[in-house]
Design a protein around this motif. Structure first.
Motif, PDB file in Angstrom:
ATOM      1  N   UNK A  32     189.795   9.391  88.791  1.00  0.00           N
ATOM      2  CA  UNK A  32     188.575   9.793  89.472  1.00  0.00           C
ATOM      3  C   UNK A  32     188.696  11.194  90.040  1.00  0.00           C
ATOM      4  N   UNK A  33     187.600  11.735  90.596  1.00  0.00           N
ATOM      5  CA  UNK A  33     187.636  13.097  91.158  1.00  0.00           C
ATOM      6  C   UNK A  33     188.545  13.172  92.376  1.00  0.00           C
ATOM      7  N   UNK A  34     189.018  14.367  92.642  1.00  0.00           N
ATOM      8  CA  UNK A  34     189.907  14.573  93.790  1.00  0.00           C
ATOM      9  C   UNK A  34     189.100  14.543  95.086  1.00  0.00           C
ATOM     10  N   UNK A  99     182.437  15.422  86.185  1.00  0.00           N
ATOM     11  CA  UNK A  99     182.613  15.582  87.630  1.00  0.00           C
ATOM     12  C   UNK A  99     183.117  14.315  88.292  1.00  0.00           C
ATOM     13  N   UNK A 100     183.062  13.192  87.560  1.00  0.00           N
ATOM     14  CA  UNK A 100     183.479  11.918  88.124  1.00  0.00           C
ATOM     15  C   UNK A 100     182.418  11.235  88.956  1.00  0.00           C
ATOM     16  N   UNK A 101     181.225  11.805  89.044  1.00  0.00           N
ATOM     17  CA  UNK A 101     180.169  11.224  89.881  1.00  0.00           C
ATOM     18  C   UNK A 101     179.393  10.124  89.163  1.00  0.00           C
ATOM     19  N   UNK A 123     174.208   3.778  82.721  1.00  0.00           N
ATOM     20  CA  UNK A 123     174.723   4.909  83.500  1.00  0.00           C
ATOM     21  C   UNK A 123     174.819   4.456  84.953  1.00  0.00           C
ATOM     22  N   UNK A 124     176.033   4.525  85.491  1.00  0.00           N
ATOM     23  CA  UNK A 124     176.293   4.109  86.866  1.00  0.00           C
ATOM     24  C   UNK A 124     176.542   5.336  87.741  1.00  0.00           C
ATOM     25  N   UNK A 125     176.042   5.246  88.988  1.00  0.00           N
ATOM     26  CA  UNK A 125     176.251   6.316  89.959  1.00  0.00           C
ATOM     27  C   UNK A 125     176.595   5.688  91.300  1.00  0.00           C
ATOM     28  N   UNK A 159     176.388  17.072  81.917  1.00  0.00           N
ATOM     29  CA  UNK A 159     176.210  15.684  82.340  1.00  0.00           C
ATOM     30  C   UNK A 159     174.765  15.201  82.192  1.00  0.00           C
ATOM     31  N   UNK A 160     174.046  15.777  81.223  1.00  0.00           N
ATOM     32  CA  UNK A 160     172.653  15.380  80.985  1.00  0.00           C
ATOM     33  C   UNK A 160     172.492  14.575  79.703  1.00  0.00           C
TER      34      UNK A 160
END
Length: 739
Positions: A32-34, A99-101, A123-125, A159-160
C-alpha cells in the motif's frame, strides 16, 4: 508413530495428509501507499493473498491478510499482522491503483451452469465500493482472462481507465431449422434485437474454435479492452495485428497507448501453458491513431514486459530459441525514448563453479524494479535452488543469494518490490512458506540483505534433506555436451531405528525442462514423514544448470534422462545404505515417462511404481497432444531428435525413432506393480496414452491398477483428485513395499 516405520493404517495416512495439506501457499502480495504518522514514523501495509486446500468443501479457498511494516526509510523497524485472515470468494484478479487510493477487482458471481456465471469489474475506494460494472450484461466481449499467460488488469497512470484482456465477442449461431419464439412481454428493444436477421449465423453452432491448450480451453481469441472508470464505457482496442493474440498488456508512458505481448496463432494455436517458446513479440498500439508498432525481434519469443518507475525503460524476457519449451532466457532492455534495445543478461551456456547459471523464470514479478530504475529484482532457479537475482541495468549483472535462516540453503520467491521494500517467500523441503520483508541494499551490497518475518511457519520435524551433486560415468557422457553434471535432492526421515530398513521413493520431475528446487513440496514431505526416503532427481536437461544442459536432452529422451535417474538411485543407495530391495518410483508427465522407462529397462530395481498422466507412446501422442512440437512430457518431435514443422508429417523413420524412445517398447520386460492415475480432460498427455499402457500390461498379467478422474486435467491438482490420488499412491506403495 515410531520414526522410520511405515504407517500401516489408511486412517493415519489420512490424518497426516489432512494436517500437512492445511499449510497455505502464498499466491500474491502488494504494498500500500506510504503513510507518515503524526509522530513522524513511516509505515506501509502489505496485502497478501493465499490459497489453501479445504478438504471439507473439496476446493482451494483463497484468503487475504494484511500486515503493517514500520520503517525508517532503509530498514524495517517493526512488522506484524494487522487482523485475521479473510476469505475472498469470487475474486479473479485485483490491482491497486498507482497512488494506492483505489483498487480494481474482477469478480465472478452467479450460478455455476453454462451462461449462469457473471463477471463484474469493481472499483473500491477506502471503505466502500465506488463502482461496479456487470461485464457480462454489457456484452462488449466474452469472459475476461484471469490467467498469467495472457491476463492483466492495469490502471492507467492517470487512474481514470482500466486495461484488461478478454475473449472476443463471438457472433451468435443457431441451427438451420431453429426458430425463436418472441416473448410477448419483452421490451420493444428486445423484440427488435431478436428480429434482426444478422443476429445469428445459421449452421455455425458447432464451428470449431481453436484454443490455447491445457488449462486454457475457453480461451481462443483475446482482445484488449479499456474501461473508462467514470463513464463506464468499454472499448475494444483496434490496431492489433490480425496474426497475433495480445496479452500481458500495460499502459505506455503518458497513457497515449498500450504495450503488449502478441503471440502468433497461425497456422494454428498450440498449448501455451508452460511453453515459453511460443513465437511472440513486443508491440505498442497508439490509442489515438490505432497505429501498431513492433518493439522487439518478431522471430523469437518474449514475455512479461515491465515498465520502470521513471517510465523510461521496459525490461522483458526473451527466449533466443523456439525449440526447447522452456530454457535459459535473455533479459532485454528497451529504451522508450531512444528506441534502442540492449541485452542486459545473455544466455548462460553452463554454470562454472558458484557463478550465475542464467535466468529460468517464465514471468518477472509485476513489481520488479528498484526505486531508482537502475536495478531489476527477480527469482530464478540456480541448480537445485531458487534464489533472488539482482541485475544492474546500467552495468555488470549481479547475482546474489539472500542469507537463508540458519544457513539452511532453501529457496526464495520474490512477490513484489516497491520503493525498494521487498516482499518475498522463503521455504525449504522441511519448512512451509514463510513471509518476509526487507529493503533492497544499495548496489553491490545485495549480500547484506536483511529480512524480517511477517508470518513464520513451523518447521516440520524429523525431515532431513540435502543436495547431491552427480557426475555421470564416462560411458554415459553426452559427446556434444561433455562435462555436464546434475543434482538430486534427498529427503530422509530423521534418526530411523535402522537405516537399512528405510524404503526409498524416486521422483523424476516433469517438463522435461523444469526442475525440483529446495522449496516446500507437500508430497515429498508427506512421504518422508511416513518413513520413506525421497529422491528428487534433476537429470541433465533440467532448468537452472545452463543452456547446454537443456540442449543436451532433445534427441536423447528415454536414454540420457533415464540413465541419469538410474545412476542417481544406485549412487544414493550405495552411499546411504537404504533398503535396496524396497525402491519405488513416482512421477508425473515426463516424470511418468521416465518412471515407465525405468520399470522396463531396470525391472529388478523397482518394487512399485506410481505414474500420473505418463507419456507412453510418443508416436501415437503426436496427433492428440496440445503441443505436438514440444510436449511438456516427451517433446513428440523435437525431444525425439527431429525438427518440427507445422506443414509436414514425420516419415516412417521418424515414427520408428519415436517408438524406439517410448516406454511401450519395454513392455515385455515390465513386472513392477503399477498404479496409473489419469485425467480424462488432460490436453497435454491425453489419457489414452495411459490406457494403452494399462491394456498392454493387463494382457501380460502385470499387477496394474487404473484411476481415471473424469473432470481432471494434466496436473490432477483439484483438491478432491489430489487427495484421492495421494491416498491411493500411499496405499499402493505400502502394499508393494511392505515387508
Amino acid at each position: 508413530m515410531e520414526q522410520g516405520v511405515l504407517l500401516s493404517e489408511p486412517e493415519e495416512a489420512a490424518a497426516l495428509y489432512r494436517g500437512l495439506s492445511r499449510q497455505p501457499a502464498l499466491s500474491a502480495a502488494c504494498l500500500g501507499p506510504e503513510v507518515t504518522t503524526q509522530y513522524g514514523g513511516q509505515y506501509r501495509t502489505v496485502h497478501t493473498e493465499w490459497t489453501q486446500r479445504d478438504l471439507e468443501r473439496m476446493e482451494n479457498i483463497r484468503f487475504c491478510r494484511q500486515y503493517l511494516v514500520f520503517h525508517d526509510g532503509d530498514s524495517v523497524v517493526f512488522a506484524g499482522p494487522a487482523g485475521n485472515s479473510v476469505e475472498t470468494r469470487g475474486e479473479l484478479l485485483s490491482r491497486e491503483s498507482p497512488s494506492g487510493t483505489m483498487k480494481a477487482v474482477l469478480r465472478k458471481a452467479g450460478g455455476t451452469g453454462p451462461g449462469e456465471e457473471k463477471q463484474f469489474l469493481e472499483v473500491w475506494e477506502k471503505n466502500r465500493k465506488l463502482k461496479s460494472f456487470n461485464l457480462s450484461a454489457l456484452e462488449k466481449h466474452g469472459p475476461v482472462y484471469e490467467d498469467d499467460c495472457f491476463g492483466c488488469l492495469s490502471w492507467s497512470h492517470s487512474e481514470t481507465h482500466l486495461l484488461y484482456v478478454a475473449e472476443k465477442k463471438r457472433p451468435k449461431a443457431e441451427s438451420f431449422f431453429q426458430t425463436k419464439a418472441l416473448d410477448v412481454s419483452a421490451s420493444d428493444d428486445e423484440i427488435a434485437r431478436l428480429k434482426k436477421p444478422d443476429q445469428a449465423i445459421k449452421g455455425d453452432q458447432f464451428v470449431f474454435y481453436e484454443d490455447w491448450g491445457e488449462n486454457m480451453v475457453s480461451k481462443s481469441i483475446p482482445v484488449l479492452c479499456v474501461l473508462d472508470v467514470e463513464s463506464g464505457n468499454i472499448s475494444v482496442l483496434e490496431g492489433v495485428p490480425e496474426n497475433v493474440s495480445p496479452g500481458q498488456a500495460f499502459w505506455a508512458p503518458g497513457d497515449a497507448g498500450v504495450v503488449f505481448v502478441g503471440w502468433w496463432h497461425e497456422p494454428f494455436r498450440l498449448g501455451i501453458r508452460f511453453c515459453t517458446n511460443r513465437r511472440s513479440a513486443l508491440y505498442y498500439v497508439d490509442l489515438i491513431g490505432g497505429k501498431c508498432e513492433l518493439l522487439s525481434d518478431d522471430s523469437l519469443a518474449v514475455s512479461s514486459p515491465r515498465l520502470s518507475p521513471d517510465q523510461c525503460r521496459i525490461v522483458y524476457l526473451q527466449y533466443p530459441s523456439l525449440i526447447p519449451h522452456h530454457q535459459c532466457s535473455q533479459l532485454c532492455l528497451y529504451d522508450w525514448y531512444t528506441k534502442v534495445t540492449s541485452v542486459v543478461v545473455d544466455v548462460v551456456p553452463r554454470q562454472l563453479g558458484e557463478n550465475f547459471s542464467g535466468i529460468y523464470c517464465s514471468l518477472l514479478p509485476l513489481g520488479c524494479w528498484s526505486a531508482d530504475s537502475q536495478r531489476v529484482v527477480f527469482d530464478s532457479a540456480q541448480r537445485s535452488r531458487q534464489v533472488r537475482d539482482t541485475d544492474c541495468v546500467e552495468g555488470q549483472p549481479l547475482w546474489s543469494t539472500p542469507r537463508s535462516p540458519g544457513g539452511s540453503g532453501g529457496s526464495w520467491k520474490l512477490l513484489t518490490i516497491d520503493q525498494d521494500l521487498m516482499v518475498a517467500q522463503f521455504s525449504t523441503p522441511s519448512l512451509p512458506p514463510t513471509l518476509k520483508v526487507g529493503f533492497l541494499p544499495s548496489a553491490g551490497k545485495e549480500q547484506s540483505m536483511l529480512w524480517v518475518s511477517l508470518e513464520e511457519a513451523e518447521p516440520i520435524p524429523d525431515i532431513h534433506w540435502g543436495i547431491r551433486v552427480l557426475q555421470p560415468p564416462p560411458e554415459q557422457e553426452n559427446v556434444q555436451y561433455a562435462g555436464l553434471d546434475f543434482e538430486a535432492i534427498l529427503l530422509q526421515p530423521g534418526n530411523p531405528p535402522d537405516k537399512t530398513q528405510v524404503p526409498m521413493v524416486v521422483m523424476p520431475h516433469g517438463g522435461p525442462h523444469s526442475s525440483f528446487v529446495t522449496a516446500w513440496m507437500l508430497f515429498p514431505a508427506m512421504l518422508c514423514k511416513m518413513g520413506f526416503a525421497v529422491l528428487l532427481v534433476n537429470y541433465r536437461g533440467s532448468t537452472g544448470f545452463g543452456q547446454d544442459s537443456i540442449l543436451s536432452l532433445p534427441g536423447n529422451v528415454g536414454h540420457q534422462d533415464v540413465k541419469d535417474v538410474q545412476f542417481a538411485v544406485e549412487q544414493v543407495l550405495q552411499e546411504e545404505h537404504f533398503d535396496a530391495s524396497h525402491v519405488a518410483l513416482m512421477g508425473g508427465s515426463h516424470g511418468g515417462f521416465i518412471s515407465c522407462h525405468l520399470i522396463g529397462q531396470y525391472p529388478e530395481t523397482y518394487r512399485a511404481c506410481v505414474a500420473r498422466n505418463p507419456v507412453i507412446n510418443i508416436a501415437s501422442m503426436l496427433g492428440s497432444t496440445d503441443i505436438p512440437d514440444c510436449s511438456v512430457s516427451c517433446r513428440c518431435v523435437v525431444e525425439a531428435g527431429f525438427p518440427f514443422s507445422s506443414d509436414c508429417l514425420p516419415d516412417l523413420s521418424v515414427w520408428a525413432e519415436m517408438l524406439d524412445k517410448s516406454p511401450i517398447k519395454y513392455i515385455p520386460q515390465v513386472k513392477t506393480p503399477l498404479l496409473l492415475m489419469l485425467g480424462q480432460e488432460d490436453r497435454r498427455v491425453p489419457f489414452k496414452q495411459g490406457m494403452e499402457y494399462y491394456r498392454a500390461l493387463k494382457t501380460r498379467n502385470v499387477p496394474v491398477r487404473l484411476l481415471l478422474y473424469p473432470k481432471s486435467t494434466h496436473a490432477l491438482s483439484e483438491v478432491e483428485v489430489e487427495s484421492d490420488s495421494f491416498m491411493n499412491a500411499v496405499l499402493w506403495l505400502r502394499t508393494h513395499l511392505g515387508s
